[in-house]
Write an enzyme that holds these catalytic residues in place. Sequence first.
Site, PDB file in Angstrom:
ATOM      1  N   LYS A 107       0.862  -1.183   0.000  1.00 40.86           N
ATOM      2  CA  LYS A 107       0.000   0.000   0.000  1.00 40.86           C
ATOM      3  C   LYS A 107       0.897   1.231   0.000  1.00 40.86           C
ATOM      4  O   LYS A 107       1.896   1.266   0.696  1.00 40.86           O
ATOM      5  CB  LYS A 107      -0.806  -0.002   1.301  1.00 40.86           C
ATOM      6  CG  LYS A 107      -2.293  -0.197   1.117  1.00 40.86           C
ATOM      7  CD  LYS A 107      -2.987  -0.328   2.449  1.00 40.86           C
ATOM      8  CE  LYS A 107      -3.331   1.014   3.029  1.00 40.86           C
ATOM      9  NZ  LYS A 107      -4.197   0.901   4.204  1.00 40.86           N
ATOM     10  N   HIS A 109      -0.305   4.329   0.716  1.00 45.02           N
ATOM     11  CA  HIS A 109      -0.937   5.376   1.518  1.00 45.02           C
ATOM     12  C   HIS A 109      -1.256   4.778   2.893  1.00 45.02           C
ATOM     13  O   HIS A 109      -0.981   3.595   3.128  1.00 45.02           O
ATOM     14  CB  HIS A 109      -2.214   5.868   0.837  1.00 45.02           C
ATOM     15  CG  HIS A 109      -3.206   4.771   0.616  1.00 45.02           C
ATOM     16  ND1 HIS A 109      -3.101   3.877  -0.435  1.00 45.02           N
ATOM     17  CD2 HIS A 109      -4.273   4.373   1.333  1.00 45.02           C
ATOM     18  CE1 HIS A 109      -4.089   3.011  -0.365  1.00 45.02           C
ATOM     19  NE2 HIS A 109      -4.809   3.276   0.699  1.00 45.02           N
TER      20      HIS A 109
END
Length: 221
Positions: A107, A109
């Site tokens: 990921k 973020h």
Amino acid sequence: MAAQLQDYQRDFIAFAIEQGVLKFGEFTLKSGRVSPYFFNAGLFRSGAALARLGRCYAQAIADSGITADVLFGPAYKGIPLGATTAVALADHHDRDLPFAFNRKEAKDHGEGGLIVGAELVGRILIIDDVITAGTAIGEVMQLIDAAGAEPAGVVIALDRQERGQGEKSAIQEVEARYGMPVVSIVTLDDVLAYLESHAGDALKPHAEAIRAYRERYGVVA
Ligand code: OMP
């Protein structure tokens, strides 16, 4: 010689058959081999089934004597397996170990990263479903390596006792390559012993096909 089944191992095989996890028929494996049986751990899919499964993994860990700092469940199938094993070790064996799992895709973020849960530090015990040719476990070892941690071992539900790249079993190859033990709740020998001595007449004929498959792809004991 027929395998000596412990009570929890016999119960585990009966339970896996009852839940449709252990099936007999014709299945093409990741390795391309066509197998007369298949173990689909994803079909342990209720709260009670997962709880019972976790107790079996925890028992196999306790019996093995392996010690570890963190439990790791590789994505995807290892995630619920690792989680339920962590719960069972805490509830039934007084061992409250940190638990981690990975994402298949990092990921970029939020909290980011590939690893969720506990940090991978120290000796990592991998909880997975099945090792056939040993391909999947190589990917997990890269994650442990990248974190600077060490493998404590692997616990799987079923050891299919098949050859890897050479004459040794895939599991023996994994043990030799990474210098760690691989333990299982049950082996193919245990499944055969169950079919021969404990199963009903409807299941007994599958033992024959499994023996033939073992002749072709199995390891010489
Ligand atoms: P290897 O990577 O060849 O060791 O295969 C392990 C993987 O094969 C498992 O993580 C499963 O995705 C899958 N598998 C099963 O789940 N159950 C089986 O009985 C056999 C296999 C398989 O395809 O070999």
